[in-house]
Design a protein around this motif. Structure first.
Motif, PDB file in Angstrom:
ATOM      1  N   TYR A  31      45.442  38.373  45.578  1.00  0.00           N
ATOM      2  CA  TYR A  31      44.714  37.689  46.640  1.00  0.00           C
ATOM      3  C   TYR A  31      45.643  36.852  47.498  1.00  0.00           C
ATOM      4  O   TYR A  31      46.708  36.436  47.072  1.00  0.00           O
ATOM      5  CB  TYR A  31      43.557  36.845  46.115  1.00  0.00           C
ATOM      6  CG  TYR A  31      43.857  35.950  44.948  1.00  0.00           C
ATOM      7  CD1 TYR A  31      44.221  34.623  45.118  1.00  0.00           C
ATOM      8  CD2 TYR A  31      43.749  36.440  43.655  1.00  0.00           C
ATOM      9  CE1 TYR A  31      44.469  33.799  44.040  1.00  0.00           C
ATOM     10  CE2 TYR A  31      43.994  35.627  42.560  1.00  0.00           C
ATOM     11  CZ  TYR A  31      44.351  34.310  42.765  1.00  0.00           C
ATOM     12  OH  TYR A  31      44.601  33.507  41.684  1.00  0.00           O
ATOM     13  N   LEU A  83      37.004  36.667  45.315  1.00  0.00           N
ATOM     14  CA  LEU A  83      37.327  37.308  44.043  1.00  0.00           C
ATOM     15  C   LEU A  83      36.093  37.933  43.413  1.00  0.00           C
ATOM     16  O   LEU A  83      36.152  39.068  42.904  1.00  0.00           O
ATOM     17  CB  LEU A  83      37.960  36.302  43.081  1.00  0.00           C
ATOM     18  CG  LEU A  83      39.261  35.647  43.557  1.00  0.00           C
ATOM     19  CD1 LEU A  83      39.785  34.683  42.506  1.00  0.00           C
ATOM     20  CD2 LEU A  83      40.310  36.668  43.904  1.00  0.00           C
ATOM     21  N   ALA A 137      40.993  39.396  49.047  1.00  0.00           N
ATOM     22  CA  ALA A 137      41.257  39.655  47.633  1.00  0.00           C
ATOM     23  C   ALA A 137      41.109  41.144  47.317  1.00  0.00           C
ATOM     24  O   ALA A 137      40.361  41.856  47.991  1.00  0.00           O
ATOM     25  CB  ALA A 137      40.285  38.861  46.763  1.00  0.00           C
TER      26      ALA A 137
END
Length: 126
Positions: free
Chosen positions: A13, A22, A116
Motif C-alpha cells: 500500500y 486495505l 492498496a
C-alpha cells in the motif's frame, strides 16, 4: 493430528492509504477463496496493517524486505519493481509469509481508491 494450511493475505500500500483501502482490497482478493488466517506486509509498512489485523482478530507477519525480492510473483508492476525489487509487494508478502511451498490463490487486487493491493497465498501450517 493434521492441521489446516495457513491462508495469508499479503498487502502492499501507498503512503496515505487508509484502513478502508486495505479492507476493500482484501474483500476483492478474498472473493471466492477460503477465509484468510493471517495478514502480511513488508516490515516497514506494518503499522497500518496492524490496526486491520487487530480489528479482524488475525495474526500479522512482518515480511523482511529481503524476502520480497527473493519471491517470484505472477504480477510484474514496473513501479513495484523499481520501488521494492518485486513485481508485486502484495503477492510477495503473501507468499513469503505463507512459507516454503506456498502457492498463490489470488493475484493482487487493487482497492477502488488505488491505494492498496492484496493477494492471497496458501502455505503449509506454520
Amino acid at each position: 493430528m493434521e492441521r489446516d494450511a495457513v491462508i495469508v493475505a499479503g498487502f502492499g500500500y501507498r503512503r496515505g492509504a487508509s484502513a478502508s483501502s486495505l479492507h476493500a482490497a482484501l474483500a476483492l482478493a478474498q472473493a471466492g477463496h477460503a477465509q484468510v488466517t493471517a495478514l502480511a506486509a513488508p516490515g516497514d509498512k506494518i503499522a497500518l496493517l496492524a490496526r486491520v489485523a487487530e480489528t479482524l482478530g488475525l495474526p500479522l507477519f512482518a515480511v523482511p524486505l529481503s524476502a520480497l525480492g527473493a519471491t517470484t510473483t505472477s504480477t510484474q508492476s514496473p513501479a513495484s519493481l523499481a520501488a521494492r525489487g518485486t513485481g508485486s509487494v502484495a503477492e510477495a508478502a503473501a507468499l513469503a509469509a505463507a512459507g516454503a511451498g506456498a502457492r498463490l490463490l489470488a493475484v493482487r487486487h487493487i482497492s477502488p481508491d488505488r491505494m492498496a493491493t492484496c493477494a492471497i497465498a496458501e502455505g503449509p501450517d506454520r
